[in-house]
Design a protein around this motif. Structure first.
Motif, PDB file in Angstrom:
ATOM      1  N   PRO A 285       0.823  -1.217   0.000  1.00 15.75           N
ATOM      2  CA  PRO A 285       0.000   0.000   0.000  1.00 15.75           C
ATOM      3  C   PRO A 285       0.857   1.268   0.000  1.00 15.75           C
ATOM      4  O   PRO A 285       2.031   1.223   0.369  1.00 15.75           O
ATOM      5  N   ARG A 286       0.241   2.372  -0.416  1.00 14.73           N
ATOM      6  CA  ARG A 286       0.987   3.630  -0.553  1.00 14.73           C
ATOM      7  C   ARG A 286       1.641   4.050   0.757  1.00 14.73           C
ATOM      8  O   ARG A 286       2.735   4.626   0.767  1.00 14.73           O
ATOM      9  N   GLY A 287       0.966   3.758   1.860  1.00 17.27           N
ATOM     10  CA  GLY A 287       1.508   4.159   3.154  1.00 17.27           C
ATOM     11  C   GLY A 287       2.782   3.428   3.543  1.00 17.27           C
ATOM     12  O   GLY A 287       3.421   3.791   4.538  1.00 17.27           O
ATOM     13  N   HIS A 288       3.164   2.411   2.793  1.00 13.84           N
ATOM     14  CA  HIS A 288       4.372   1.651   3.107  1.00 13.84           C
ATOM     15  C   HIS A 288       5.551   2.030   2.215  1.00 13.84           C
ATOM     16  O   HIS A 288       6.509   1.266   2.092  1.00 13.84           O
ATOM     17  N   ALA A 289       5.496   3.210   1.610  1.00 13.57           N
ATOM     18  CA  ALA A 289       6.587   3.635   0.724  1.00 13.57           C
ATOM     19  C   ALA A 289       7.915   3.669   1.469  1.00 13.57           C
ATOM     20  O   ALA A 289       8.937   3.159   0.976  1.00 13.57           O
ATOM     21  N   GLU A 290       7.922   4.239   2.657  1.00 14.82           N
ATOM     22  CA  GLU A 290       9.173   4.324   3.424  1.00 14.82           C
ATOM     23  C   GLU A 290       9.642   2.929   3.838  1.00 14.82           C
ATOM     24  O   GLU A 290      10.837   2.609   3.742  1.00 14.82           O
ATOM     25  N   LEU A 291       8.715   2.089   4.299  1.00 23.86           N
ATOM     26  CA  LEU A 291       9.076   0.737   4.734  1.00 23.86           C
ATOM     27  C   LEU A 291       9.669  -0.065   3.577  1.00 23.86           C
ATOM     28  O   LEU A 291      10.730  -0.701   3.714  1.00 23.86           O
ATOM     29  N   ILE A 292       9.009  -0.056   2.418  1.00 28.95           N
ATOM     30  CA  ILE A 292       9.500  -0.818   1.272  1.00 28.95           C
ATOM     31  C   ILE A 292      10.848  -0.275   0.797  1.00 28.95           C
ATOM     32  O   ILE A 292      11.739  -1.033   0.401  1.00 28.95           O
ATOM     33  N   GLY A 293      11.017   1.045   0.890  1.00 30.84           N
ATOM     34  CA  GLY A 293      12.311   1.631   0.554  1.00 30.84           C
ATOM     35  C   GLY A 293      13.418   1.150   1.481  1.00 30.84           C
ATOM     36  O   GLY A 293      14.536   0.844   1.036  1.00 30.84           O
ATOM     37  N   ARG A 294      13.116   1.052   2.777  1.00 30.00           N
ATOM     38  CA  ARG A 294      14.113   0.558   3.737  1.00 30.00           C
ATOM     39  C   ARG A 294      14.455  -0.903   3.469  1.00 30.00           C
ATOM     40  O   ARG A 294      15.611  -1.319   3.559  1.00 30.00           O
ATOM     41  N   ILE A 295      13.432  -1.702   3.132  1.00 30.02           N
ATOM     42  CA  ILE A 295      13.684  -3.115   2.847  1.00 30.02           C
ATOM     43  C   ILE A 295      14.562  -3.251   1.607  1.00 30.02           C
ATOM     44  O   ILE A 295      15.476  -4.084   1.557  1.00 30.02           O
ATOM     45  N   ALA A 296      14.312  -2.418   0.591  1.00 30.33           N
ATOM     46  CA  ALA A 296      15.124  -2.470  -0.624  1.00 30.33           C
ATOM     47  C   ALA A 296      16.583  -2.125  -0.333  1.00 30.33           C
ATOM     48  O   ALA A 296      17.498  -2.621  -1.008  1.00 30.33           O
ATOM     49  N   GLN A 297      16.818  -1.273   0.672  1.00 31.02           N
ATOM     50  CA  GLN A 297      18.187  -0.883   1.018  1.00 31.02           C
ATOM     51  C   GLN A 297      18.877  -1.910   1.913  1.00 31.02           C
ATOM     52  O   GLN A 297      20.065  -2.184   1.766  1.00 31.02           O
ATOM     53  N   GLN A 298      18.119  -2.491   2.872  1.00 27.26           N
ATOM     54  CA  GLN A 298      18.718  -3.360   3.877  1.00 27.26           C
ATOM     55  C   GLN A 298      18.407  -4.841   3.656  1.00 27.26           C
ATOM     56  O   GLN A 298      19.074  -5.702   4.244  1.00 27.26           O
ATOM     57  N   GLY A 299      17.392  -5.154   2.845  1.00 30.42           N
ATOM     58  CA  GLY A 299      16.974  -6.531   2.674  1.00 30.42           C
ATOM     59  C   GLY A 299      16.752  -6.866   1.218  1.00 30.42           C
ATOM     60  O   GLY A 299      17.595  -6.589   0.371  1.00 30.42           O
ATOM     61  N   LEU A 300      15.586  -7.438   0.919  1.00 30.06           N
ATOM     62  CA  LEU A 300      15.270  -7.831  -0.449  1.00 30.06           C
ATOM     63  C   LEU A 300      13.800  -7.599  -0.755  1.00 30.06           C
ATOM     64  O   LEU A 300      12.931  -7.903   0.068  1.00 30.06           O
ATOM     65  N   ILE A 301      13.537  -7.062  -1.938  1.00 26.49           N
ATOM     66  CA  ILE A 301      12.197  -6.980  -2.505  1.00 26.49           C
ATOM     67  C   ILE A 301      12.125  -8.008  -3.631  1.00 26.49           C
ATOM     68  O   ILE A 301      12.993  -8.037  -4.502  1.00 26.49           O
ATOM     69  N   VAL A 302      11.102  -8.854  -3.608  1.00 26.84           N
ATOM     70  CA  VAL A 302      10.975  -9.961  -4.555  1.00 26.84           C
ATOM     71  C   VAL A 302       9.604  -9.909  -5.211  1.00 26.84           C
ATOM     72  O   VAL A 302       8.601  -9.657  -4.536  1.00 26.84           O
ATOM     73  N   SER A 303       9.553 -10.179  -6.522  1.00 27.41           N
ATOM     74  CA  SER A 303       8.265 -10.276  -7.213  1.00 27.41           C
ATOM     75  C   SER A 303       8.393 -11.174  -8.434  1.00 27.41           C
ATOM     76  O   SER A 303       9.445 -11.221  -9.075  1.00 27.41           O
ATOM     77  N   GLU A 304       7.301 -11.865  -8.749  1.00 26.30           N
ATOM     78  CA  GLU A 304       7.209 -12.617 -10.005  1.00 26.30           C
ATOM     79  C   GLU A 304       6.822 -11.715 -11.162  1.00 26.30           C
ATOM     80  O   GLU A 304       6.964 -12.102 -12.324  1.00 26.30           O
ATOM     81  N   LEU A 305       6.299 -10.539 -10.849  1.00 23.08           N
ATOM     82  CA  LEU A 305       5.710  -9.664 -11.860  1.00 23.08           C
ATOM     83  C   LEU A 305       6.731  -8.656 -12.383  1.00 23.08           C
ATOM     84  O   LEU A 305       7.586  -8.166 -11.630  1.00 23.08           O
ATOM     85  N   ALA A 306       6.605  -8.331 -13.641  1.00 25.16           N
ATOM     86  CA  ALA A 306       7.546  -7.415 -14.274  1.00 25.16           C
ATOM     87  C   ALA A 306       7.391  -5.999 -13.708  1.00 25.16           C
ATOM     88  O   ALA A 306       6.343  -5.653 -13.147  1.00 25.16           O
ATOM     89  N   PRO A 307       8.403  -5.153 -13.840  1.00 28.58           N
ATOM     90  CA  PRO A 307       8.319  -3.773 -13.354  1.00 28.58           C
ATOM     91  C   PRO A 307       7.086  -3.069 -13.906  1.00 28.58           C
ATOM     92  O   PRO A 307       6.722  -3.215 -15.078  1.00 28.58           O
ATOM     93  N   GLY A 308       6.434  -2.311 -13.030  1.00 29.31           N
ATOM     94  CA  GLY A 308       5.250  -1.548 -13.415  1.00 29.31           C
ATOM     95  C   GLY A 308       3.944  -2.282 -13.236  1.00 29.31           C
ATOM     96  O   GLY A 308       2.882  -1.655 -13.263  1.00 29.31           O
ATOM     97  N   ASP A 309       3.967  -3.612 -13.055  1.00 27.12           N
ATOM     98  CA  ASP A 309       2.714  -4.362 -12.885  1.00 27.12           C
ATOM     99  C   ASP A 309       2.068  -4.020 -11.552  1.00 27.12           C
ATOM    100  O   ASP A 309       2.750  -3.869 -10.527  1.00 27.12           O
ATOM    101  N   HIS A 310       0.749  -3.933 -11.570  1.00 25.54           N
ATOM    102  CA  HIS A 310       0.000  -3.550 -10.375  1.00 25.54           C
ATOM    103  C   HIS A 310      -0.675  -4.761  -9.741  1.00 25.54           C
ATOM    104  O   HIS A 310      -0.961  -5.751 -10.414  1.00 25.54           O
ATOM    105  N   PRO A 311      -0.944  -4.687  -8.441  1.00 23.30           N
ATOM    106  CA  PRO A 311      -1.542  -5.843  -7.759  1.00 23.30           C
ATOM    107  C   PRO A 311      -3.019  -6.008  -8.098  1.00 23.30           C
ATOM    108  O   PRO A 311      -3.709  -5.049  -8.422  1.00 23.30           O
ATOM    109  N   THR A 312      -3.474  -7.248  -8.031  1.00 21.92           N
ATOM    110  CA  THR A 312      -4.892  -7.584  -8.153  1.00 21.92           C
ATOM    111  C   THR A 312      -5.215  -8.572  -7.039  1.00 21.92           C
ATOM    112  O   THR A 312      -4.298  -9.193  -6.464  1.00 21.92           O
ATOM    113  N   PRO A 313      -6.500  -8.750  -6.693  1.00 20.86           N
ATOM    114  CA  PRO A 313      -6.836  -9.699  -5.619  1.00 20.86           C
ATOM    115  C   PRO A 313      -6.262 -11.095  -5.839  1.00 20.86           C
ATOM    116  O   PRO A 313      -5.743 -11.720  -4.914  1.00 20.86           O
TER     117      PRO A 313
END
Length: 378
Positions: A182-210
């Protein structure tokens, strides 16, 4: 390059397309999807309309653009067979990810070897948020990697608790690695990208669906040695993660909550089945860790009375709750001789349990108070 393109073509968890990929390989599958349709083409098992959809997506895929966008973020794309590919994802069979888009400095394969998933309700209670953060911090302090989905509620609390303890954490997203949700987690996801790992099966720019949220959970379950569910209703994506873990032979673990809480109802249903109840990080590590990584033995406080031998305890129990009793009466009630009772009474006297009163004995004020109470009230 073909696998990067196929992440635009194949939805996460698509076993039919995964079977094609296993049989033909990535490059040949892309060739089959982008060349004029052959009546004898080997891509069978789907309707003509669905196959046409695959073809439209394959024609629009631009892997070079996607890889360039990822490179601008400092990320990378890994495939099965790469040194960084976690082999445990192969347990998913034809539902295995086509590839993974990553952001962050860590090695995914190495980190996943000692990892635990901590998941739970988005609309969690303060108790759920507290437990998520506490478990994240506790696992981090014991050298374990915490994996979650970066969602609101328990997921976010688990990531924050891990980061606060200077620990390692992986966020598996249901969107591209460059899309914050969610948008409110921009800072959290940024910190994880710096200190940990962000992982996805989806290509850059893809948006979430249920559906992508639900299917993302199988990756969380497969990456880790076990899944801990903190809070979950009967219908919950967290329960889907736990059930994926069960099917894959991973540990399924639940944190209990109040019996009256609907947010703990799903967890309690898991616990009535094959899940294991835990209350802290040490108990989780005992389940998922190596031989000998045991949680400390839990027991109540040791009271002075616990240190008495059986014969001495019988004599102590024979004294009246109020007033004084002669040694002979105490011995009779204790079922022993007067001489033995006298010896035990002097032992109890030296320990502060009884005191002499003329020819008799009585309990001291401290011994008369029930265990666990304080002077002046309960």
């Amino acid at each position: 390059m073909a696998r990067a393109a196929l992440t635009r073509v194949i939805e996460p968890g698509d076993e039919r397309a995964g079977r094609w990929l296993r049989i033909h390989g990535a490059a040949e599958l892309m060739r089959l999807l982008t060349t004029p349709e052959d009546p004898d083409a080997p891509l069978t098992g789907v309707s003509a309309a669905r196959l046409a959809g695959y073809r439209r997506r394959a024609a629009a895929a631009d892997p070079e653009r996607d890889l360039a966008a990822l490179d601008d973020l400092g990320g990378r794309f890994v495939c099965p067979g790469d040194p960084e590919w976690p082999g445990q994802l192969d347990d998913l069979g034809d539902a295995r990810p086509v590839g993974l888009w990553l952001r962050g400095p860590a090695d995914l394969r190495i980190w996943a070897l000692r990892s635990v998933a901590v998941v739970g309700a988005r609309a969690c209670t303060p108790y759920g948020a507290h437990m998520g953060a506490t478990l994240g911090a506790g696992l981090a302090e014991k050298g374990w990697v915490v994996v979650s989905g970066a969602a609101a509620g328990v997921d976010g609390a688990a990531h924050r608790g891990t980061l606060a303890a200077s620990g390692a954490t992986i966020a598996v997203l249901a969107s591209g690695v460059d899309v914050v949700y969610p948008r409110g987690h921009a800072e959290l996801i940024g910190r994880i990208a710096q200190q940990g790992l962000i992982v996805s099966e989806l290509a850059p720019g893809d948006h979430p669906t249920p559906s992508r949220f639900v299917l993302r959970n199988r990756v969380i379950a497969a990456l880790t040695r076990g899944t801990v569910v903190v809070e979950a209703e009967y219908r919950s994506g967290s329960l889907a993660t736990a059930r994926n873990a069960q099917r894959l032979g991973r540990h399924t673990i639940g944190v209990p909550g109040p019996a009256t809480s609907g947010l703990s109802a799903g967890v309690h249903e898991l616990l009535r089945g094959e899940a294991t109840l835990v209350t802290d990080a040490a108990e989780i590590v005992e389940l998922v860790g190596e031989m000998g990584e045991l949680a400390p033995v839990r027991r109540g406080p040791v009271l002075p009375r616990d240190l008495l031998g059986p014969a001495t305890t019988h004599v102590l129990d024979a004294l009246p709750g109020h007033g004084t009793a002669p040694t002979s009466d105490i011995a009779r009630h204790a079922g022993t001789s007067t001489e033995r009772a006298l010896g035990r009474l002097y032992e109890l006297h030296s320990l502060g349990f009884v005191e002499r009163d003329g020819d008799g004995w009585r309990l001291t004020p401290a011994a008369r108070r029930p265990p666990g109470t304080r002077r002046g009230g309960a």
